[in-house]
Design an enzyme around this catalytic site. Structure first.
Site, mmCIF file in Angstrom:
data_model
loop_
_atom_site.group_PDB
_atom_site.id
_atom_site.type_symbol
_atom_site.label_atom_id
_atom_site.label_comp_id
_atom_site.label_asym_id
_atom_site.label_seq_id
_atom_site.Cartn_x
_atom_site.Cartn_y
_atom_site.Cartn_z
ATOM 1 N N ARG A 58 0.816 -1.214 0.000
ATOM 2 C CA ARG A 58 0.000 0.000 0.000
ATOM 3 C C ARG A 58 0.847 1.261 0.000
ATOM 4 N NH1 ARG A 58 -3.843 -1.530 4.751
ATOM 5 N NH2 ARG A 58 -2.842 -3.562 4.785
ATOM 6 N N GLU B 231 1.218 -5.965 13.058
ATOM 7 C CA GLU B 231 0.068 -5.850 13.969
ATOM 8 C C GLU B 231 -0.555 -7.240 14.167
ATOM 9 O OE1 GLU B 231 -2.931 -3.262 12.469
ATOM 10 O OE2 GLU B 231 -4.158 -3.399 14.274
HETATM 11 C C1 PRP Z 1 -0.084 -2.937 6.662
HETATM 12 C C2 PRP Z 1 -0.036 -1.456 6.371
HETATM 13 C C3 PRP Z 1 1.340 -1.063 6.846
HETATM 14 C C4 PRP Z 1 1.564 -1.997 8.020
HETATM 15 C C5 PRP Z 1 1.409 -1.287 9.324
HETATM 16 O O1 PRP Z 1 0.581 -3.603 5.625
HETATM 17 O O2 PRP Z 1 -0.164 -1.207 4.964
HETATM 18 O O3 PRP Z 1 2.329 -1.317 5.863
HETATM 19 O O4 PRP Z 1 0.590 -3.048 7.905
HETATM 20 O O5 PRP Z 1 1.575 -2.155 10.423
HETATM 21 P P1 PRP Z 1 2.630 -1.956 11.566
HETATM 22 O O6 PRP Z 1 2.811 -0.482 11.819
HETATM 23 O O7 PRP Z 1 2.004 -2.656 12.734
HETATM 24 O O8 PRP Z 1 3.907 -2.612 11.149
HETATM 25 P P2 PRP Z 1 0.529 -5.165 5.344
HETATM 26 O O9 PRP Z 1 1.786 -5.772 5.862
HETATM 27 O O10 PRP Z 1 -0.770 -5.700 5.881
HETATM 28 O O11 PRP Z 1 0.585 -5.370 3.779
HETATM 29 P P3 PRP Z 1 0.040 -4.586 2.491
HETATM 30 O O12 PRP Z 1 0.473 -3.156 2.556
HETATM 31 O O13 PRP Z 1 0.724 -5.303 1.380
HETATM 32 O O14 PRP Z 1 -1.454 -4.716 2.455
HETATM 33 MG MG MG Z 2 1.515 -2.252 4.113
#
Ligand code: PRP
Ligand code: MG
Length: 171
Positions: free
Chosen positions: A58, A95
């Site tokens: 993202r 998370e």
């Molecule tokens: C989500 C979001 C952030 C991260 C935040 O990404 O887009 O990158 O989690 O979490 P944190 O601060 O607890 O580390 P995700 O890893 O779910 O993958 P994506 O962006 O590919 O959907």
């Molecule tokens: Mg992410």
């Protein structure tokens, strides 16, 4: 414009009890998307970044248009096994779950000021891992830019102290 009007909240995704803040509804609306990138640019432009680092996946959606607006290059930090040349790798706690991120070792040939961009600051594990990768590759993190900050998870406290951290909305 209140960006919260464009962020959809989905309960119990990806796990029961998690309130998922969905930015696809923001991406969907041209005026909200433009306002998001313009706002991030306004609040980070003075950092004088040479590169925007976007975190898969993202972070790519916001980091690349921001790089264009700031006249920066773009460097992807990717999930494991996606980058083709030699990489540095950092493991981190998410998370919900565990993961790792990689950066190309030659991402910053010359001394570089780097702005790390992601959609969401939650626990901070992802942003901290990305910042460590930037430093290992020889860059200097001068700032972080997020669309959303989940303040109750206190991720901001984990970020390194020097660089500024901007979040457009918080929950
Ligand atoms: C989500 C979001 C952030 C991260 C935040 O990404 O887009 O990158 O989690 O979490 P944190 O601060 O607890 O580390 P995700 O890893 O779910 O993958 P994506 O962006 O590919 O959907
Ligand atoms: Mg992410």
């Amino acid at each position: 414009m209140d960006l919260k009007d464009y962020i959809r909240t989905v309960p119990d995704f990806p796990e029961p009890g998690i309130l998922f803040r969905d930015i696809t509804t923001l991406l969907h609306e041209p005026k909200a998307l433009r306002y998001t990138i313009d706002s991030l640019a306004e609040q980070t432009g003075s950092l004088g970044a040479d590169y925007v680092v976007g975190i898969e996946s993202r972070g790519f959606m916001f980091g690349t248009p921001l790089a264009i607006k700031l006249d920066c290059g773009f460097v992807p930090v990717r999930k494991p096994g996606k980058l083709p040349a030699a990489v540095f790798k950092e493991e981190y706690t998410l998370e919900y779950g565990k993961n790792a991120l990689e950066i190309h070792q030659d991402a910053f040939a010359a001394p570089s000021r780097v702005l790390v961009v992601d959609d969401l600051l939650a626990t901070g594990g992802t942003a901290v891992a990305a910042a460590q990768l930037v430093e290992r590759a020889g860059g200097t993190v001068v700032g972080f830019g997020f669309i959303i900050e989940l303040t109750f998870l206190n991720g901001r406290a984990k970020l390194p102290e020097g660089p500024s951290a901007v979040a457009l909305v918080s929950y």
